[in-house]
Design a protein around this motif. Structure first.
Motif: not given
Ligand code: PMV
Length: 345
Positions: A128-149
């Protein structure tokens, strides 16, 4: 709750590699039974461990269709890969980028994988954390732990709690305005300092495969004769343990924790068909712990996951006495002990 910018992504232009690590967690108030899509029937509360971790590396590459390969300690695991593929497929409507992705995962658990400890929470939280990091990278946004959760929950319910350190709550409750069934919440500030850094000695009595999966167990709760009583009980226990944690009432915390563990297994035994995941040696450990607590006056309590192994939870101040007891009195019935503790920092 996913950002619109993620929903608009359709493909990646170049490959992305990243690494994540996530810990296992042990529930004091048990999540058992689902409603809707991966939503908990009742709120749960857990502590996140420090040393039982899944380390994973991810390689995301452009592709015409979704492909997933997974290696655990360099050995290809097609069944695990298929589960992740199914999960990513279930997200494709909201996240079309998962239609054209070639994902290769290499994973390693710091705890022996035949140890009987479920690795699903740590591995799915790492995912979950990897997917959020990946999607955040694609959209130049910050990592959000709530979305990872949130994304971890969709892979494996209890994994949503492994995103946070310390004490973690999952599920909508009146106690926390910001609580939700969709993601977990860190509640460290609510816990008395004397209960920070609890220890967990995971007493392995059997490292075999579980006979009934958690998925099957959760679904058996749907028509369980005690479902509504269980939900009321879990909500009451949740409220009481939160108060006890807040006031530093360790004995009360321990009593509720043990009652939750026994209830979890009682729910399994009274399902239709009923089943037993405890082993004869699990009962030996429970009895020895109860006797030790009564005779030595040391406040060590047990909790149990959906399996035969017993987690002994104790405070830092009792470390020496509890560890001597485990080494001398429990060792004869144990295959192994994994010594862990909570992580706050
Ligand atoms: O996350 P799942 O679907 O594997 O379910 C986990 C259920 C328990 O471990 C038994 C309890 C809990 O809250 O972690």
């Amino acid at each position: 709750m996913l950002p619109d910018s993620w929903k608009r992504l359709t493909h990646i232009s170049s490959e992305v590699s990243l690494e994540t690590s996530a810990p296992a967690n042990i529930a004091l108030i048990k999540y058992w039974g689902k409603k809707g899509h991966q939503l908990p029937a009742n709120p749960s509360l857990s502590l996140t461990l420090k040393d039982c971790l899944t380390h994973s590396s991810f390689l995301f590459r452009p592709s015409d269709s979704l492909q997933v390969k997974l290696y655990l300690d360099k050995v290809e695991k097609p069944t695990f890969a298929q589960k992740i593929k199914n999960y990513l497929e279930s997200l494709q409507n909201e996240l079309p980028i998962f239609k054209s992705l070639d994902l290769t995962i290499h994973s390693h658990n710091t705890f022996p994988h035949s140890s009987g400890i479920a690795s699903s929470a740590s591995s799915q939280a790492a995912l979950g954390e990897a997917l959020v990091r990946f999607l955040a990278l694609q959209t130049s946004t910050d990592f959000d732990p709530m979305l990872a959760s949130h994304l971890s929950r969709l892979a494996s319910g209890s994994a949503c709690r492994s995103i946070y350190k310390g004490f973690v709550s999952w599920g909508e409750t009146r106690e926390f305005n910001e609580s939700s069934d969709l993601y977990a919440l860190n509640i460290n500030t609510h816990v008395h300092p004397s209960l920070h850094y609890l220890r967990d000695a995971i007493c392995i009595v059997s490292s075999g495969e579980k006979e009934v999966s958690s998925r099957a167990g959760h679904s058996q709760m749907n028509n369980h004769p005690f479902l509504s009583a269980r939900i009321v009980q879990a909500e009451t226990n949740y409220k009481s343990i939160l108060k006890a944690l807040n006031e530093g009432e360790w004995q009360r915390v321990g009593e509720i924790m043990e009652s939750e563990a026994l209830t979890l297994h009682a729910m399994m035994m009274t399902s239709n068909p009923g089943y037993i995941l405890l082993a004869p040696k699990s009962l030996d450990v429970i009895r020895l712990v109860q006797t030790f607590r009564r005779e030595a006056g040391v406040l060590v309590y047990f909790t149990i996951d959906a399996g035969p192994n017993i987690h002994l939870i104790y405070r830092d101040e009792d470390q020496q006495k509890v560890e001597t007891f485990i080494k001398h009195e429990l060792s004869p019935v144990l295959e192994n002990v994994i010594w862990d503790r909570m992580d706050f920092d």
